[in-house]
Design an enzyme around this catalytic site. Structure first.
Site, mmCIF file in Angstrom:
data_model
loop_
_atom_site.group_PDB
_atom_site.id
_atom_site.type_symbol
_atom_site.label_atom_id
_atom_site.label_comp_id
_atom_site.label_asym_id
_atom_site.label_seq_id
_atom_site.Cartn_x
_atom_site.Cartn_y
_atom_site.Cartn_z
ATOM 1 N N HIS A 152 0.834 -1.196 0.000
ATOM 2 C CA HIS A 152 0.000 0.000 0.000
ATOM 3 C C HIS A 152 0.868 1.245 0.000
ATOM 4 C CE1 HIS A 152 0.822 -0.939 4.246
ATOM 5 N NE2 HIS A 152 0.797 0.365 4.456
ATOM 6 N N CYS A 178 1.779 3.737 11.894
ATOM 7 C CA CYS A 178 2.743 3.188 10.949
ATOM 8 C C CYS A 178 3.138 4.293 9.982
ATOM 9 C CB CYS A 178 2.164 1.982 10.205
ATOM 10 S SG CYS A 178 0.765 2.353 9.132
#
Length: 682
Positions: free
Chosen positions: A65, A193
């Site tokens: 991603h 993250c």
């Protein structure tokens, strides 16, 4: 708002065998659906994200991603692989692959839906249904959360924002009446993250689910792309322990001070939440309390690997935290370097080097004279350069102890300039300021004084202490060391200069924009604050070596196209410009795809270039600019020869190493509609 995923974005028989080929195949569907505008540009962003941290998860899941300017609508593509594809998960290959694409400026509603999907991947029933699905339309509906609209839980997933609100507030321990009779163990957690799309929310859901199973009340704050909703202070105050599962700095971390703390990487929150909860309970039972030092650690610094799997002490990983502190200072310093250095370089191009001794433009400025404009640029650039050491020191201290450390850090950096301690003095001043503030923060104070501590008491005490140490204790010895270093640089000749050039070249090319690269660059630009012949040679060697990796990859993709994928060849064309502009990061997609062959090759080329630059005596007064500042380089033709030689060495090596693993020249040709390569490995 367009559908996140449609049947056209589902491939239930994904034939790719590598993660790069899988990403290309799924991204091709996004291009066909007009969700991605530039296939190769998007894949380069995916590869750069993958290089930060593997995206494989336990349970056979891969979630490549990224956020990219080449994405025009938040999009999800799904592929199911029969053979499995290695995405770096500890338990083996992934058979469920989700490619998540978010625009660079995606709105919160879309990102909330993506975060909802990330949470659902923690549900075994959901993943089992994906493995059993046979109709792309049904699988797409399942992923969108529409397979059972009558169930309230699925409606919450469909809504997205309500699901996030539920995950970011207190998780109900069991939902039965017996639980109300006793107060459960309470944990507050923060997950984050680098991209803030997937792992952030998966860790949150994983911790919440583990808490429900253990009868523990877990309240999660997700610091992701869909927004940052701060935990209720009352919830934090009532918590028995804290879990941080993060790969970027926790924001406003002082809120959690004084509680038992488990500090790990975000993947630990996804893969082993029950262990983290158990560890938090043990720390609470032992009465371990997080101090100022604990709450200022680097992300994942408990074990130093970003996954929180180690068992070492904080002291054993002091080097990890020290690197983070120094990089914090360097990252804030670099914009001052770029702006000030390029202004000074431009002033030299217009008015010559003697313009540095011109009168102040505040007293003498003639609109029609080029020299006046050159003097203006020089004096603006010099003013920007004057902030280098204070900014470096201030933000090193900030990285250690947050905002209360800014004032003593800046003061210490300014004093370093006053006593001629220079760049080294700024490093020491920043570390001293951070350490002093952390020490003051350990002192218990009455509740009535806490409000004025960070804005009055801590800056006052810390500034006085750092000032005393810099003026009286360490300033003069550091100034002597700085002068010795300057004299050494000025006296560099022969083998000493070559060795320094080799070391700097290796550092610039090893991680291509990472910590070692930044250390070498900071060393070079620190010398420009008070330039000498030696420091100008160092700056030239550093910039020359930093240009080699992208230029070498560009040349390799030109002379041996069959060794590279179509995407790499496209990236190679862009790498010409990036390398010429001294943007070393242009080689990262190549290094991420084949690190064992690319990184040693470019390091060898960088070492050759650094050594030759120092041997030729090339000098550089600009901290950036690549070939566009060649007129400001001493010995420009020899300088370009050094870059060309290093580029050629790196190109030859990478071509030889890549070619050695091949048994058939046709192996690198693209094959199949999905754009994957068929390769024959030796």
């Amino acid at each position: 708002m367009s559908e996140l995923i449609t049947a056209e974005l589902v491939d239930l028989d994904l034939s790719a065998t590598t993660k790069d080929a899988a990403a290309r195949s799924l991204a091709g569907r996004m291009v066909a659906a007009h969700r991605v505008t530039d296939l190769d540009g998007f894949l380069a962003d995916v590869a750069a994200r993958e290089a930060q941290m593997p995206t494989g998860l336990d349970g056979g899941i891969g979630i490549p991603h990224c956020r990219s300017e080449h994405v025009n609508a938040p999009t999800l593509a799904f592929g199911r692989s029969g053979a499995g594809i290695d995405f770096g998960a500890a338990d083996g290959p992934a058979d469920l692959i989700f490619l998540i694409a978010a625009p660079a400026g995606a709105d919160d509603d879309h990102l909330t839906i993506l975060s909802g999907l990330a949470r659902r991947l923690m549900d075994p029933e959901f993943t089992a249904a994906l493995r059993a699905g046979t109709d792309p339309r049904a699988v797409a509906a399942l992923i969108r959360g529409k397979e059972a609209p009558e169930e309230p839980e699925q409606e919450r997933v469909e809504a997205g924002s309500q699901e996030q609100e539920r995950a970011e507030t207190a998780t109900e321990a069991a939902g039965d009446t017996e639980a109300a009779e006793s107060v459960p163990f309470r944990i507050v957690a923060v997950t984050s993250c680098p991209t803030g799309i997937a792992h952030t929310y998966m860790a949150a859901e994983s911790l919440a689910a583990a808490g429900r199973a253990e009868g523990v009340e877990v309240t999660v704050e997700t610091q992701g792309s869909a927004g940052f909703k701060k935990l209720d202070p009352a919830v934090v105050a009532a918590a028995d322990a804290v879990i941080w599962a993060h790969d970027v700095e926790v924001r406003e971390k002082a809120r959690f001070r004084g509680k038992p703390l488990v500090d790990v990487g975000v993947k630990a929150g996804v893969n082993r939440p029950a262990e983290l909860i158990a560890e938090a309970r043990r720390k609470a039972e032992r009465g371990e309390i997080a101090t100022a030092t604990d709450t200022d650690k680097a992300p994942g610094s408990k074990d130093g690997d970003g996954d929180g799997n180690g068992s070492g002490t904080d002291h054993a990983h002091f080097g990890v935290r020290l690197r983070t502190y120094l990089m914090s200072g360097v990252s804030y310093m670099v914009p001052f370097v770029a702006a000030g250095g390029l202004l000074i370089a431009l002033s030299f191009a217009i008015g010559g080097y003697e313009i540095a001794s011109a009168k102040s433009v505040a007293d003498h400025f003639v609109w029609g004279e080029a020299d006046s404009w050159a003097a203006l640029l020089n004096q603006i650039g010099s003013a920007a350069f004057g902030f280098l050491v204070p900014v470096l020191a201030g933000y090193i201290a900030y990285g250690m102890a947050d905002r209360p450390a800014l004032v003593p850090g800046f003061v210490g950096g300014a004093i370093a300039l006053t006593v001629n301690a220079g760049f080294l003095g700024g490093l020491v001043a920043g570390l001293l300021a951070g350490a002093v503030v952390m020490a003051v923060q350990r002192v218990p104070v009455h509740a009535t004084l806490r409000g004025i501590m960070p804005v009055l008491v801590i800056p006052l005490i810390a500034s006085a202490t750092v000032g005393f140490l810099m003026f009286i204790v360490v300033g003069k010895p550091i100034a002597s060391l700085q002068n010795a270093l300057t004299d050494w640089l000025n006296g560099l000749s022969g083998s000493n200069a070559v060795i320094l050039g080799v070391v700097l070249g290796l550092m610039m090319c090893f991680d291509m924009g990472g910590p070692l690269n930044k250390v070498a660059y900071a060393f070079a630009v620190g010398g420009l604050a008070d330039p000498t012949p030696g420091s100008l040679k160092v700056m030239a060697a550093v910039m020359a070596a930093g240009m080699v990796p992208p230029l070498a990859m560009a040349l390799a993709t030109t002379v041996r196209k069959k060794l590279f994928t179509k995407t790499e060849r496209e990236n190679g064309r862009a790498a010409w410009v990036l390398g010429a502009s001294f943007i070393t990061e242009g080689a990262i997609p190549f290094a991420a795809a084949d690190p064992l062959r690319v990184i040693p090759s470019v390091m060898a080329g960088g070492a050759v270039t650094g050594a030759l630059s120092m041997t030729f005596g090339a000098t550089l007064r600009a901290p950036h600019g690549g070939v566009f500042v060649v007129p400001l380089i001493g010995e420009p033709f020899l300088y370009l020869l050094a870059i060309a030689a290093g580029t050629l060495v790196a190109t030859v090596l990478v071509v030889l190493l890549k070619g050695a693993r091949r048994t058939a020249p046709e192996a690198a040709e693209d094959a199949g509609a999905d754009g994957s390569r068929v390769t024959v490995a030796a």
